[in-house]
Design a protein around this motif. Structure first.
Motif, mmCIF file in Angstrom:
data_model
loop_
_atom_site.group_PDB
_atom_site.id
_atom_site.type_symbol
_atom_site.label_atom_id
_atom_site.label_comp_id
_atom_site.label_asym_id
_atom_site.label_seq_id
_atom_site.Cartn_x
_atom_site.Cartn_y
_atom_site.Cartn_z
ATOM 1 N N ALA A 93 1.097 -1.223 0.035
ATOM 2 C CA ALA A 93 0.114 -0.065 -0.016
ATOM 3 C C ALA A 93 0.909 1.359 0.121
ATOM 4 N N SER A 94 0.321 2.115 -0.723
ATOM 5 C CA SER A 94 1.081 3.619 -0.591
ATOM 6 C C SER A 94 0.380 4.410 0.284
ATOM 7 N N GLY A 95 -0.986 4.134 0.796
ATOM 8 C CA GLY A 95 -1.683 4.926 1.591
ATOM 9 C C GLY A 95 -2.412 4.081 2.616
ATOM 10 N N LYS A 96 -3.438 4.308 3.042
ATOM 11 C CA LYS A 96 -4.291 3.488 3.980
ATOM 12 C C LYS A 96 -5.086 2.711 2.989
ATOM 13 N N PRO A 97 -5.223 1.220 3.559
ATOM 14 C CA PRO A 97 -6.048 0.264 2.770
ATOM 15 C C PRO A 97 -7.522 0.492 2.938
ATOM 16 N N LEU A 98 -8.431 0.158 1.907
ATOM 17 C CA LEU A 98 -9.817 0.490 1.846
ATOM 18 C C LEU A 98 -10.722 -0.829 1.875
ATOM 19 N N ALA A 99 -11.411 -0.745 2.892
ATOM 20 C CA ALA A 99 -12.218 -1.941 3.060
ATOM 21 C C ALA A 99 -13.234 -1.794 1.988
ATOM 22 N N THR A 100 -13.714 -2.960 1.250
ATOM 23 C CA THR A 100 -14.814 -2.909 0.425
ATOM 24 C C THR A 100 -15.495 -4.241 0.355
ATOM 25 N N ALA A 101 -16.928 -4.151 0.101
ATOM 26 C CA ALA A 101 -17.764 -5.356 -0.407
ATOM 27 C C ALA A 101 -17.414 -6.524 0.677
ATOM 28 N N GLY A 102 -17.680 -6.146 1.882
ATOM 29 C CA GLY A 102 -17.745 -7.197 3.045
ATOM 30 C C GLY A 102 -16.526 -7.311 3.918
ATOM 31 N N ALA A 103 -15.341 -6.690 3.446
ATOM 32 C CA ALA A 103 -14.231 -6.610 4.234
ATOM 33 C C ALA A 103 -14.346 -5.528 5.457
ATOM 34 N N ASP A 115 12.160 -4.013 3.620
ATOM 35 C CA ASP A 115 12.425 -3.005 2.593
ATOM 36 C C ASP A 115 12.078 -1.574 2.726
ATOM 37 N N GLY A 116 11.131 -1.400 3.793
ATOM 38 C CA GLY A 116 10.685 -0.047 3.946
ATOM 39 C C GLY A 116 9.218 0.229 3.490
ATOM 40 N N ARG A 117 8.667 -0.733 2.712
ATOM 41 C CA ARG A 117 7.438 -0.495 2.127
ATOM 42 C C ARG A 117 6.347 -1.137 3.048
ATOM 43 N N LEU A 118 5.173 -0.481 2.967
ATOM 44 C CA LEU A 118 4.048 -0.720 3.631
ATOM 45 C C LEU A 118 3.357 -1.985 3.183
ATOM 46 N N GLN A 119 3.096 -3.142 3.873
ATOM 47 C CA GLN A 119 2.468 -4.243 3.524
ATOM 48 C C GLN A 119 0.841 -4.319 4.187
ATOM 49 N N VAL A 120 -0.111 -4.445 3.316
ATOM 50 C CA VAL A 120 -1.421 -4.274 4.066
ATOM 51 C C VAL A 120 -1.571 -5.494 4.896
ATOM 52 N N THR A 121 -2.286 -5.441 6.033
ATOM 53 C CA THR A 121 -2.650 -6.660 6.940
ATOM 54 C C THR A 121 -4.311 -6.641 7.316
ATOM 55 N N TYR A 122 -4.555 -7.888 7.717
ATOM 56 C CA TYR A 122 -5.824 -7.996 8.145
ATOM 57 C C TYR A 122 -6.042 -8.867 9.280
ATOM 58 N N ASN A 123 -6.582 -8.415 10.206
ATOM 59 C CA ASN A 123 -6.708 -9.106 11.602
ATOM 60 C C ASN A 123 -5.182 -9.395 11.924
ATOM 61 N N HIS A 124 -4.262 -8.656 11.712
ATOM 62 C CA HIS A 124 -2.740 -8.475 12.048
ATOM 63 C C HIS A 124 -1.932 -9.608 11.167
ATOM 64 N N HIS A 125 -2.733 -10.175 10.074
ATOM 65 C CA HIS A 125 -1.905 -11.097 9.262
ATOM 66 C C HIS A 125 -1.432 -10.291 8.064
ATOM 67 N N PRO A 126 0.008 -10.368 7.612
ATOM 68 C CA PRO A 126 0.137 -9.630 6.521
ATOM 69 C C PRO A 126 -0.426 -10.218 5.181
ATOM 70 N N LEU A 127 -0.909 -9.617 4.077
ATOM 71 C CA LEU A 127 -1.567 -10.376 3.151
ATOM 72 C C LEU A 127 -0.621 -10.338 1.731
ATOM 73 N N TYR A 128 -0.534 -11.674 1.183
ATOM 74 C CA TYR A 128 -0.048 -11.970 0.000
ATOM 75 C C TYR A 128 -1.115 -12.234 -1.283
ATOM 76 N N THR A 129 -0.647 -12.182 -2.351
ATOM 77 C CA THR A 129 -1.202 -12.879 -3.541
ATOM 78 C C THR A 129 -0.463 -13.992 -3.977
ATOM 79 N N PHE A 130 -0.898 -14.681 -4.739
ATOM 80 C CA PHE A 130 -0.082 -16.108 -5.249
ATOM 81 C C PHE A 130 0.054 -16.114 -6.746
#
Length: 178
Positions: A93-103, A115-130
């Motif tokens: 994320a480059s800013g505040k993450p946005l919850a939509t559609a049920g999140a 590396d200094g970048r901000l990674q989005v978390t959900y319920n304190h879990h860092p999030l990843y795609t595959f």
């Protein structure tokens, strides 16, 4: 003379391959940057939503790709970098993450990566795609045990989602069905 001719052909082939590789890398970088931009809202935040998959309702990014947690992550910090992050790209994320559609906005946050970048978390879990989830709704990363722990999709409540065994009942002792 013949050796000189083959040498020139070899050098030409190497230069051509280098040029094609450079062009391919530039295209990949541009495509990734455009894809990343497309998933961000006007305020610079990344969208996180809930969508239906074969696993049920799970978290997805702005492009509909399933979001995963990594069992090795501890205390809201990512344990996935280098080659791991190549297969499991962190949701940046480059800013505040946005919850939509049920999140749930109350479960969204960020954590700073090494590396200094901000990674989005959900319920304190860092999030990843595959990387092998190439279309909306795919869950190819579910329950894979790679890079030192298992990977799971997340529910809207922020808990790991596990595959249904599909047995529908109590398995018989011995597993032979009689």
């Amino acid at each position: 003379m013949r050796l000189h001719k083959y040498f020139l052909l070899g050098v030409t082939a190497v230069v051509a391959m280098a040029a094609m590789t450079g062009a391919a890398l530039a295209t990949t970088h541009t495509t990734t940057a455009l894809s990343d931009r497309a998933t961000r809202s006007a305020g610079g935040g990344v969208k996180v939503a809930v969508a239906n998959t074969a696993l049920g309702r799970v978290l997805v990014d702005g492009r509909g790709r399933t979001l995963y947690l990594f069992g090795k992550d501890k205390h809201g910090r990512s344990a996935c970098s280098g080659k791991c992050a190549g297969f499991w790209p962190p949701l940046i994320a480059s800013g505040k993450p946005l919850a939509t559609a049920g999140a749930k906005a109350s479960l969204l946050g960020t954590t700073k990566r090494a590396d200094g970048r901000l990674q989005v978390t959900y319920n304190h879990h860092p999030l990843y795609t595959f990387v092998k989830d190439t279309r909306k709704g795919q869950t190819n990363g579910e329950e894979l045990d790679v890079f030192g722990a298992e990977w799971y999709a997340l529910s809207a409540a922020g808990a790991k989602v596990e595959k249904d065994t599909g047995s529908g009942g109590d398995p018989s002792p011995g597993g032979y069905g009689y």
